[in-house]
Design an enzyme around this catalytic site. Sequence first.
Site, PDB file in Angstrom:
ATOM      1  N   LYS A 162     -41.698 -31.928  31.594  1.00  0.00           N
ATOM      2  CA  LYS A 162     -41.306 -33.341  31.686  1.00  0.00           C
ATOM      3  C   LYS A 162     -42.436 -34.201  32.268  1.00  0.00           C
ATOM      4  CE  LYS A 162     -36.294 -32.437  32.224  1.00  0.00           C
ATOM      5  NZ  LYS A 162     -35.619 -33.305  31.240  1.00  0.00           N
TER       6      LYS A 162
ATOM      7  N   THR B 167     -31.154 -37.273  27.323  1.00  0.00           N
ATOM      8  CA  THR B 167     -30.052 -38.238  27.257  1.00  0.00           C
ATOM      9  C   THR B 167     -30.294 -39.366  28.255  1.00  0.00           C
ATOM     10  OG1 THR B 167     -28.815 -36.809  28.774  1.00  0.00           O
ATOM     11  CG2 THR B 167     -28.244 -36.688  26.425  1.00  0.00           C
TER      12      THR B 167
ATOM     13  N   LYS C  43     -34.962 -37.277  36.533  1.00  0.00           N
ATOM     14  CA  LYS C  43     -34.583 -36.129  35.706  1.00  0.00           C
ATOM     15  C   LYS C  43     -34.982 -34.881  36.467  1.00  0.00           C
ATOM     16  CE  LYS C  43     -37.224 -37.836  32.370  1.00  0.00           C
ATOM     17  NZ  LYS C  43     -36.529 -37.662  31.112  1.00  0.00           N
ATOM     18  N   ARG C  44     -34.523 -33.710  36.019  1.00  0.00           N
ATOM     19  CA  ARG C  44     -34.938 -32.478  36.678  1.00  0.00           C
ATOM     20  C   ARG C  44     -36.463 -32.394  36.737  1.00  0.00           C
ATOM     21  NH1 ARG C  44     -32.010 -28.122  37.417  1.00  0.00           N
ATOM     22  NH2 ARG C  44     -33.770 -27.738  38.765  1.00  0.00           N
TER      23      ARG C  44
ATOM     24  N   LYS D 141     -29.481 -43.609  28.189  1.00  0.00           N
ATOM     25  CA  LYS D 141     -28.828 -44.409  29.241  1.00  0.00           C
ATOM     26  C   LYS D 141     -29.688 -45.608  29.606  1.00  0.00           C
ATOM     27  CE  LYS D 141     -27.357 -39.995  31.232  1.00  0.00           C
ATOM     28  NZ  LYS D 141     -27.770 -39.014  32.273  1.00  0.00           N
TER      29      LYS D 141
ATOM     30  N   HIS E  67     -30.420 -25.760  23.015  1.00  0.00           N
ATOM     31  CA  HIS E  67     -30.876 -26.897  23.820  1.00  0.00           C
ATOM     32  C   HIS E  67     -32.345 -26.876  24.147  1.00  0.00           C
ATOM     33  CE1 HIS E  67     -27.053 -28.884  24.978  1.00  0.00           C
ATOM     34  NE2 HIS E  67     -26.541 -27.690  24.734  1.00  0.00           N
TER      35      HIS E  67
HETATM   36  C1  LIG Z   1     -28.514 -37.922  32.203  1.00  0.00           C
HETATM   37  C2  LIG Z   1     -28.810 -37.091  33.368  1.00  0.00           C
HETATM   38  C3  LIG Z   1     -29.768 -36.081  33.273  1.00  0.00           C
HETATM   39  C4  LIG Z   1     -30.563 -35.817  32.016  1.00  0.00           C
HETATM   40  O1  LIG Z   1     -31.710 -36.645  32.032  1.00  0.00           O
HETATM   41  P1  LIG Z   1     -32.940 -36.353  31.051  1.00  0.00           P
HETATM   42  O2  LIG Z   1     -33.849 -37.502  31.333  1.00  0.00           O
HETATM   43  O3  LIG Z   1     -32.390 -36.417  29.664  1.00  0.00           O
HETATM   44  O4  LIG Z   1     -33.508 -35.059  31.417  1.00  0.00           O
HETATM   45  C5  LIG Z   1     -30.030 -35.320  34.393  1.00  0.00           C
HETATM   46  N1  LIG Z   1     -29.390 -35.538  35.551  1.00  0.00           N
HETATM   47  C6  LIG Z   1     -28.469 -36.513  35.685  1.00  0.00           C
HETATM   48  C7  LIG Z   1     -27.809 -36.710  37.001  1.00  0.00           C
HETATM   49  C8  LIG Z   1     -28.139 -37.318  34.603  1.00  0.00           C
HETATM   50  O5  LIG Z   1     -27.218 -38.268  34.739  1.00  0.00           O
END
Ligand SMILES: *Cc1c(COP(=O)(O)O)cnc(C)c1O
Length: 752
Positions: free
Chosen positions: A497, A598, A491-492, A602, A310
Amino acid sequence: MNLENQLEELLGKSIDDADKNELYAACLELVKRRSREIPLTQTRKKLYYISAEFLTGKQLGKNLINLGIYDDLSRILKNHGKSMQAVEEHEQEPSLGNGGLGRLAACFLDSVATLNLSGDGIGLRYHFGLFKQEFKDHKQFEIPDAWLSEPSILEKTDVSFPIVFGNRTVYSRMYNLDVIGYHTGRNQLHLFDIDTIDESIVHDGIGFDKKDIEKNLTLFLYPDDSDKDGQLLRIYQQYFMVSNAAQLIIKEQKDQGHDLRKLADYVAIQINDTHPSMVIPELIRLLILEGISFRDAVGIVTNTCAYTNHTILAEALEKWPISYLSEVVPQLMPIIGGLDWGIVCSQHDNPELNIIDKDQRVHMARIDMHYGHSINGVAALHTEILKNQELRHFNSIYPAKFNNKTNGITFRRWILHCNPELTALIDTLIGEHWKQDAYQLQDLQQYFNDYHVLWQLEKVKQHNKERMAKWLHDREGIDIDPESIFDVQVKRMHEYKRQQMNALFIIYEYLRIKDGQKPVHPITVIFGGKAAPAYTMAKHVIHLILCLQELINNDPEVSPWLKVVMIRNYNVAKSEMVIPAADISEQISLASKEASGTGNMKFMLNGAVTLGTADGANVEIKDLVGRENIYIFGRSSDDVIRLYNTNGYHAKEYYDRSQSIRRCIDFITGPELSAIGDINALAALQDNLKNKDWFMTLLDLESYCNVKETMIYDYLNREKWKRMMLVNIAKAGFFSSDRTIEDYNRDIWHLR
Ligand SMILES: *Cc1c(COP(=O)(O)O)cnc(C)c1O
């Protein structure tokens, strides 16, 4: 019995008289009963997906959708003046994951069940999950996330295995969570725990005695590992997880009467990142106890196990000192030693291939790569970087093991559940079959020039923005303008990032407004995300964002044009509220560092337009929607990799060379923010950006600000923007996790 009667029977009273608590408990029981009527999916071969994280999100709504009774139940509740959303709110979100990797595992379980494949998840039942994020003095504080409440969605079982740690043995207990497919079969997520956990040992936020394994083993996901006891605890957790997994698998195979020598014909094990890597030596150990030779056991396990990588970030590739492993799991050491010996004695004389390095550390990913049959990356670019850079030595000896499986998301949660209005609009336009076959979203392309449809699409987005604005007002007391552009980065928190780059854009825009240059349209910049408790620099970035929020939202000259919102305790439920409301999807990682992402998928599915670097799955989004429907900026992954290899990046040069960069960086410790924040934290962040900036923020800052300005300008061209929304939705079918799972199954698992 009809649904309404069944609900009232479970309530023991009329729906009118029931409160939200009672309605939630009754709906939960209804789901459990309906779910028990669905037989567990049986295929000749079964998948076990082992993962330290399953970021499942709330279960009730998703289960009702997959059972096909969500709409009927909503209507019944509405007829009685109740709201389904209010009942769903009542559920505590399971705190079993951290970010994308855990959310991926949850999407995968949904798709495996939906495709009628037999596949269970295996993980741990963390009592307090990662942590719950609070803000005080514009800083993050961590408290336990006590999500386990009654009535529980988890089914307690009598299944228990002895788990041996050196000279002490603990007895596990298995809990099950049903995973119901969309109008199809049922699988399970097995979560292991021990009965002796003592929640009362947690004090001062998330502190606890790290040595007392019987009491602390499953308190938290990713407990602090900045000292030896913390690292030992992580090893205890990992071994506990995989020993339970291995014993469960062997038990189920014996119960079925299968020959363990033919394990690979009946079982596929997917190792999600390196946390479950010890399943390989553990299974070998158990097969030896079953009378199989070491040599044969190694072959059997290799044919059974597959590994997913990952990340290329060095800090995430786990390496445990031999002395730590010997303390926690001495029984595995002869096996790991034997596996390493096999490599050392082979033709390869490259020390980078050895499992045990010269510093006596065990490289967990190397166990997976030598003694698994598949190594996959999670997006096309990421897999190429693994093959050609990070793992090139492994690729040169095992080229056939490497393969790509671009991540995906379950459309049941990420559009059907979170965006019912858009779902209904799509149904009226192209029928309902896209819910089974996501590629059919392409049929939306026929409406590219249909003004009425484009107008409807815009109206749905506007409603979702209003829904979110109301939610923010009601829940957090924050007011935002639903007419403004919603620019979202959730995101985290991590330097790669580059939330700090977005924060620097905010400063850039603030200074322009102060200089008298108003943006062409008001913009609301929305953040959400947790920082790891020990990750100081990520916490400094949160601090900067919260200080900017305070400064800007209280400035009457700036706030009509620019607002900043940092959402507290970002989780799945919040992302389901925020993503359908987004106009701009911020995917601005340093090229090469975001393996896939991911979140990007979304947002696209919900009609946001991506502002991103050519990184991870952004590259595949760009290839699908075309250059004219995405905003790509910044240096390429090739450039970035070259800069790392040649030590060619020096932040200070960018700071010295550009006046506008200098102004933004200097502002961090200027009088406006010093009056609000902690000057030490702000100065540390500023110093890092100027003199270190390992993730090259300043490299891309100017092109980022320029492209973002263009994007805000283009937002005013409503016809163009609405067409971009339409194309993004229409092309999102590829990112259904149903497609991803079909790929895994065709190339790696061979279930059925
Ligand atoms: C989808 C999702 C992530 C991953 O987001 P990235 O932008 O791909 O890092 C992290 N936290 C939550 C709650 C999510 O639904």
